[in-house]
Write a protein that holds these residues in place. Structure first.
Motif, mmCIF file in Angstrom:
data_model
loop_
_atom_site.group_PDB
_atom_site.id
_atom_site.type_symbol
_atom_site.label_atom_id
_atom_site.label_comp_id
_atom_site.label_asym_id
_atom_site.label_seq_id
_atom_site.Cartn_x
_atom_site.Cartn_y
_atom_site.Cartn_z
ATOM 1 N N LEU A 22 0.836 -1.210 0.000
ATOM 2 C CA LEU A 22 0.000 0.000 0.000
ATOM 3 C C LEU A 22 0.867 1.255 0.000
ATOM 4 O O LEU A 22 0.542 2.244 -0.664
ATOM 5 C CB LEU A 22 -0.944 -0.005 1.206
ATOM 6 C CG LEU A 22 -2.117 -0.966 1.112
ATOM 7 C CD1 LEU A 22 -2.788 -1.121 2.473
ATOM 8 C CD2 LEU A 22 -3.106 -0.503 0.056
ATOM 9 N N VAL B 132 -6.179 5.066 -0.440
ATOM 10 C CA VAL B 132 -4.993 4.211 -0.282
ATOM 11 C C VAL B 132 -4.254 4.547 1.004
ATOM 12 O O VAL B 132 -3.875 3.651 1.768
ATOM 13 C CB VAL B 132 -4.050 4.317 -1.496
ATOM 14 C CG1 VAL B 132 -2.742 3.558 -1.261
ATOM 15 C CG2 VAL B 132 -4.736 3.805 -2.755
ATOM 16 N N LEU C 17 -3.569 2.295 4.213
ATOM 17 C CA LEU C 17 -2.192 2.124 4.684
ATOM 18 C C LEU C 17 -2.110 2.358 6.189
ATOM 19 O O LEU C 17 -1.487 1.573 6.910
ATOM 20 C CB LEU C 17 -1.249 3.061 3.931
ATOM 21 C CG LEU C 17 0.196 3.140 4.425
ATOM 22 C CD1 LEU C 17 0.882 1.780 4.388
ATOM 23 C CD2 LEU C 17 0.975 4.154 3.594
#
Length: 172
Positions: free
Chosen positions: A105, A125, A129
């Motif tokens: 990620l 994203v 993460l």
């Protein structure tokens, strides 16, 4: 359980293999990030509206160099804490899988945000993460507390990056 001050050494993996396995994915992630940002920082990124708390550009490579070093050491320690047998071995594999997912990620965020100019997708994203880094810390704690602690500054930086990404999305 590996003590926080114990340097891993009980793993069935040779030290050189653990070192390579810890450094290579982190170095690859750093390389992807560097390639994805170099052309975009002076152009597209410079043109974005950013919040007052946005750090100067020179802070990012300094911070990431330190963080990537800490991430690689953490992974090296986790690899050294692999149980040889028993039920805790499944937990160790889960911790390793979480570690590798968060590295993936991390590698994905930069091209999504910088190369694709997808600020909203970048926020998704980076939020994923953050969740994965926190989960990796939790899972790693059981096997090597120092390895888990080494990821705490990374989690703090990713939390800041999530806030910054959200602010940039809102302002643009």
């Amino acid at each position: 359980m590996t003590a926080a001050t114990h340097v891993p050494g009980g793993s069935p993996l040779p030290r050189w293999l653990r070192l390579a396995a810890a450094i290579l994915p982190v170095a690859a992630t750093a390389a992807v990030g560097s390639m994805a940002t170099q052309a975009e920082i002076p152009g597209w990124y410079a043109s974005l509206n950013k919040p007052a708390f946005n750090p100067p550009n020179w802070v990012f490579p300094v911070a990431w160099t330190i963080l990537y070093t800490m991430i690689a050491v953490s992974l090296w320690r986790l690899l050294g804490a692999m149980p040889r047998t028993g039920p805790s071995r499944e937990g160790w594999w889960l911790a390793l899988a979480a570690f590798l997912v968060q590295i993936a990620l991390n590698a994905a965020w930069t091209p999504v945000f910088f190369t694709a100019h997808a600020i909203g997708a970048g926020l998704i994203v980076v939020a994923m993460l953050l969740v994965m880094v926190l989960w990796t810390i939790r899972l790693t704690w059981r096997f090597d507390r120092l390895a888990a602690w080494l990821l705490v500054p990374y989690a703090a930086w990713v939390a800041f990056a999530t806030l910054l990404n959200a602010a940039i999305l809102r302002m643009n």
